[in-house]
Design an enzyme around this catalytic site. Structure first.
Site, PDB file in Angstrom:
ATOM      1  N   CYS A 140     -96.086 -10.004  25.686  1.00  5.33           N
ATOM      2  CA  CYS A 140     -95.543 -11.369  25.646  1.00  5.33           C
ATOM      3  C   CYS A 140     -96.675 -12.383  25.731  1.00  5.33           C
ATOM      4  O   CYS A 140     -96.532 -13.514  25.288  1.00  5.33           O
ATOM      5  CB  CYS A 140     -94.581 -11.565  26.808  1.00  5.33           C
ATOM      6  N   GLU A 177     -92.731 -14.239  17.368  1.00  3.19           N
ATOM      7  CA  GLU A 177     -93.603 -13.307  18.096  1.00  3.19           C
ATOM      8  C   GLU A 177     -93.985 -12.168  17.155  1.00  3.19           C
ATOM      9  O   GLU A 177     -93.101 -11.469  16.651  1.00  3.19           O
ATOM     10  CB  GLU A 177     -92.795 -12.706  19.246  1.00  3.19           C
ATOM     11  N   LYS A 197     -82.499  -1.025  35.211  1.00  2.00           N
ATOM     12  CA  LYS A 197     -82.178  -0.478  33.887  1.00  2.00           C
ATOM     13  C   LYS A 197     -83.425  -0.585  33.024  1.00  2.00           C
ATOM     14  O   LYS A 197     -83.781  -1.666  32.569  1.00  2.00           O
ATOM     15  CB  LYS A 197     -81.019  -1.235  33.241  1.00  2.00           C
ATOM     16  N   GLU A 200     -88.086 -13.592  32.409  1.00  2.00           N
ATOM     17  CA  GLU A 200     -89.438 -13.523  31.824  1.00  2.00           C
ATOM     18  C   GLU A 200     -89.237 -13.178  30.357  1.00  2.00           C
ATOM     19  O   GLU A 200     -88.993 -12.024  30.024  1.00  2.00           O
ATOM     20  CB  GLU A 200     -90.271 -12.445  32.526  1.00  2.00           C
TER      21      GLU A 200
HETATM   22  P1  NAP Z   1     -85.311  -6.698  24.554  1.00  2.00           P
HETATM   23  O1  NAP Z   1     -84.786  -6.151  23.291  1.00  2.00           O
HETATM   24  O2  NAP Z   1     -84.841  -8.023  25.007  1.00  2.00           O
HETATM   25  O3  NAP Z   1     -85.003  -5.596  25.676  1.00  2.00           O
HETATM   26  C1  NAP Z   1     -85.404  -5.760  27.003  1.00  2.00           C
HETATM   27  C2  NAP Z   1     -84.468  -4.999  27.899  1.00  2.00           C
HETATM   28  O4  NAP Z   1     -83.160  -5.564  27.796  1.00  2.00           O
HETATM   29  C3  NAP Z   1     -84.315  -3.529  27.532  1.00  2.00           C
HETATM   30  O5  NAP Z   1     -84.143  -2.790  28.712  1.00  2.00           O
HETATM   31  C4  NAP Z   1     -83.038  -3.536  26.702  1.00  2.00           C
HETATM   32  O6  NAP Z   1     -82.361  -2.312  26.667  1.00  2.00           O
HETATM   33  C5  NAP Z   1     -82.230  -4.553  27.478  1.00  2.00           C
HETATM   34  N1  NAP Z   1     -81.110  -5.098  26.727  1.00  2.00           N
HETATM   35  C6  NAP Z   1     -80.974  -5.233  25.386  1.00  2.00           C
HETATM   36  N2  NAP Z   1     -79.777  -5.783  25.101  1.00  2.00           N
HETATM   37  C7  NAP Z   1     -79.138  -5.990  26.289  1.00  2.00           C
HETATM   38  C8  NAP Z   1     -77.862  -6.511  26.660  1.00  2.00           C
HETATM   39  N3  NAP Z   1     -76.998  -6.953  25.751  1.00  2.00           N
HETATM   40  N4  NAP Z   1     -77.554  -6.561  27.971  1.00  2.00           N
HETATM   41  C9  NAP Z   1     -78.418  -6.125  28.900  1.00  2.00           C
HETATM   42  N5  NAP Z   1     -79.628  -5.609  28.623  1.00  2.00           N
HETATM   43  C10 NAP Z   1     -79.989  -5.551  27.323  1.00  2.00           C
HETATM   44  O7  NAP Z   1     -86.889  -6.790  24.534  1.00  2.00           O
HETATM   45  P2  NAP Z   1     -87.923  -5.635  24.168  1.00  2.00           P
HETATM   46  O8  NAP Z   1     -87.977  -5.513  22.698  1.00  2.00           O
HETATM   47  O9  NAP Z   1     -87.686  -4.411  24.970  1.00  2.00           O
HETATM   48  O10 NAP Z   1     -89.280  -6.262  24.750  1.00  2.00           O
HETATM   49  C11 NAP Z   1     -90.024  -7.153  24.039  1.00  2.00           C
HETATM   50  C12 NAP Z   1     -89.725  -8.576  24.467  1.00  2.00           C
HETATM   51  O11 NAP Z   1     -89.973  -8.720  25.850  1.00  2.00           O
HETATM   52  C13 NAP Z   1     -90.643  -9.573  23.806  1.00  2.00           C
HETATM   53  O12 NAP Z   1     -89.916 -10.713  23.421  1.00  2.00           O
HETATM   54  C14 NAP Z   1     -91.642  -9.918  24.898  1.00  2.00           C
HETATM   55  O13 NAP Z   1     -92.263 -11.163  24.751  1.00  2.00           O
HETATM   56  C15 NAP Z   1     -90.788  -9.852  26.101  1.00  2.00           C
HETATM   57  N6  NAP Z   1     -91.609  -9.656  27.316  1.00  2.00           N
HETATM   58  C16 NAP Z   1     -91.743 -10.708  28.157  1.00  2.00           C
HETATM   59  C17 NAP Z   1     -92.534 -10.569  29.288  1.00  2.00           C
HETATM   60  C18 NAP Z   1     -92.706 -11.720  30.231  1.00  2.00           C
HETATM   61  O14 NAP Z   1     -93.155 -11.484  31.340  1.00  2.00           O
HETATM   62  N7  NAP Z   1     -92.366 -12.939  29.864  1.00  2.00           N
HETATM   63  C19 NAP Z   1     -93.171  -9.363  29.557  1.00  2.00           C
HETATM   64  C20 NAP Z   1     -93.014  -8.310  28.668  1.00  2.00           C
HETATM   65  C21 NAP Z   1     -92.202  -8.472  27.546  1.00  2.00           C
HETATM   66  P3  NAP Z   1     -82.544  -1.342  25.382  1.00  2.00           P
HETATM   67  O15 NAP Z   1     -83.868  -0.751  25.532  1.00  2.00           O
HETATM   68  O16 NAP Z   1     -81.456  -0.363  25.502  1.00  2.00           O
HETATM   69  O17 NAP Z   1     -82.429  -2.209  24.163  1.00  2.00           O
END
Ligand code: NAP
Length: 489
Positions: free
Chosen positions: A295, A392, A185, A261
């Site tokens: 991240c 962040e 997804k 992650e």
């Molecule tokens: P996010 O809002 O957590 O979304 C990540 C993914 O989860 C998206 O595909 C999102 O779908 C999905 N999602 C959201 N709500 C969900 C739910 N209730 N159930 C299942 N899936 C759900 O994060 P983001 O804003 O896309 O990305 C930024 C974050 O990712 C930052 O905190 C960053 O640090 C972290 N990150 C971490 C790493 C690592 O390796 N540690 C790498 C890259 C990014 P939708 O798009 O539909 O909301």
């Protein structure tokens, strides 16, 4: 500069449907959603919008083929990955343009991400044939222990928008290598790269049903029923800590294997004895890779008092000289943020720090015009209690906090719930070891501003996550250990 016709063509070439059981399908509901170009705010295209029925169709396909796929020769699984690696590299230019259009990062960085993403496929093509077990004799000599590794089973993979291709291959690569089927997804802002990847894997010979891709605006509606179903055995997530926590709760029901992650809040420590040029170069990389939307981005730059003014000046010169603009334009180094909400958050954090006494050295506000641009910003004399020290930033803002002693720097660096990565610049060998050991993070960049590498174990501690992706341990996340005790020998 990329011609508009070329942009249209790369978007046109992507199948904007769901990929389920080896077929391209419309959503069962017939629904679609819009994908936007963050540099203009205009709509690029519409993509099929998966719902719960589509999710179960993908799960059925994954479950059906799982036993066959688990028996597929490891060498062949590896060769599919290797062919996909080559296809990604052959199409690097077009795939990079597609990514720039949906996500905003400059073309040069998008090309870099395609190479990085492809490298996960190459790395795991090599790991597929190195899944090992063990054999030993029980301490009392009366039994034999045979240890084998088997695929975990159907896996749910959920990825963010900031690295639309690499976060996919970092999960799909080990899943395929280990013999797991999976359902991806992607983030709703960036479904196009994931769909292009699915098509490449199909072309590389991935059997039907081994991978499904479900773009959706209803993330929870697609993933939660599957996590609670009992047939999915694993969830691998990259994204925010808030969503990660929710998924961990949902995974408890069926006691799923999980890899998380999550978010970061990286400290970047520069000691008086550091090579100043190298530290400024490293800070530029650690801060500005991916427009600060990483991240791993340096979120708090701690500089020892003796060099803090010089460091702030040099960093401000470099940040102020960056070219902001649409990622497709020649010479652009900083693209737009992903959306208006992200930009408002960055502005709020800057305002909060300034209200508490931080000085704006350069930047400090949005850029004019359409799109969600924000000017590269350096803040000096940032008080540790500013909101951005615990949040962040996810944008091109470099806050500099001055410190006096090593103990103080280490305590402040660790004063966060996150623990993904930290960076240290020093030429003192003893200090380098001491500080690297003392930092509560899963990764440390010692005199380097980038840690991401497919051959290294990427991951965090504390609220930054569970498990590792990449390196020799990356495949373990998709394997279960089985022990056979052999008696009567
Ligand atoms: P996010 O809002 O957590 O979304 C990540 C993914 O989860 C998206 O595909 C999102 O779908 C999905 N999602 C959201 N709500 C969900 C739910 N209730 N159930 C299942 N899936 C759900 O994060 P983001 O804003 O896309 O990305 C930024 C974050 O990712 C930052 O905190 C960053 O640090 C972290 N990150 C971490 C790493 C690592 O390796 N540690 C790498 C890259 C990014 P939708 O798009 O539909 O909301």
């Amino acid at each position: 500069m990329v011609l508009a016709g070329h942009e249209e063509r790369v978007v046109e070439q992507v199948a904007k449907r769901l990929f389920i059981g080896g077929e391209w399908r419309d959503a069962a509901s017939g629904g679609t959603f819009k994908v936007e170009d963050p540099s203009t705010g205009s709509v690029l295209c519409e993509v099929a919008n998966a719902g719960t029925d589509d999710a179960f169709a993908a799960l059925d396909a994954a479950v059906r083929i799982q036993p066959t796929w688990a028996k597929h020769a490891p060498r062949e699984r590896g060769e599919i990955l290797r062919r996909a690696y080559e296809l990604l590299m052959q199409r690097q230019e077009d795939l990079a343009l597609l990514m720039t259009l949906e996500m905003g990062k400059p073309l040069a960085e998008a090309k870099g991400e395609i190479a990085y993403a492809a490298d996960f496929l190459r790395w795991f093509s090599e790991e597929a044939v190195r899944i090992e077990g063990g054999f030993s004799i029980s301490p009392n000599g009366q039994a034999r222990f045979l240890i084998m590794q088997q695929p975990v089973g159907p896996s749910m993979l959920i990825t963010p928008w900031n690295f639309p291709m690499a976060m996919g291959t970092r999960k799909i690569g080990p899943a395929i290598a280990a013999g797991c089927t999976s359902i991806l997804k992607p983030a709703q802002q960036t479904p196009l790269s994931a769909l292009a990847l699915a098509d490449i894997l199909r072309e590389a010979g991935l059997p039907e049903g081994v991978l499904s891709v479900l773009p959706t605006t209803d993330a929870g509606g697609v993933t939660e029923p599957l996590l609670r179903d009992g047939r999915i055995r694993k969830v691998s997530f990259t994204g925010s800590t808030t969503v990660g926590r929710k998924l961990l709760e949902q995974s408890a029901d069926q006691v799923l294997r999980t890899s998380m992650e999550l978010g970061g809040n990286a400290p970047f420590l520069v000691f008086d004895d550091a090579d100043l040029d190298a530290a400024v170069d490293g800070a530029m990389q650690a801060k500005m890779r991916n427009i600060g939307e990483a991240c791993t981005a340096a979120n708090r730059i701690y500089v020892q008092a003796g060099i803090a003014p010089r460091f702030a000046e040099r960093l401000s010169e470099r940040m102020g000289a960056l070219t902001v603009g649409r990622g497709t334009e020649e010479g652009v180094q900083v693209g737009p943020l992903i959306d208006g909400k992200a930009r408002e958050k960055v502005q709020h954090l800057v305002d909060d720090a300034v209200n508490r006494g931080a000085r704006v050295m350069v930047g400090g506000g949005p850029d004019e015009g359409a799109g969600y641009f924000y000017r590269p910003t350096v803040l000096a004399d940032v008080p540790q209690e500013s909101e951005l020290s615990s949040t962040e930033i996810f944008g091109p803002v470099a806050p500099i906090i001055t410190f006096e002693t090593e103990e103080e720097a280490l305590a402040d660096a660790n004063d966060t719930e996150y623990g993904l990565v930290s960076y240290v610049y020093t030429r003192d060998l003893n200090r380098a070891f001491r500080v690297s050991e003392g930092l509560e993070t899963g990764m440390v960049g010692l005199n380097q501003g980038i840690v991401s590498n497919p051959a290294a174990p990427f991951g965090g501690v504390k609220h930054s996550g569970l498990g590792r992706e990449g390196g020799q341990v990356g495949i373990d996340e998709f394997l279960e250990t089985k022990y056979v005790g052999i008696g009567g020998v």
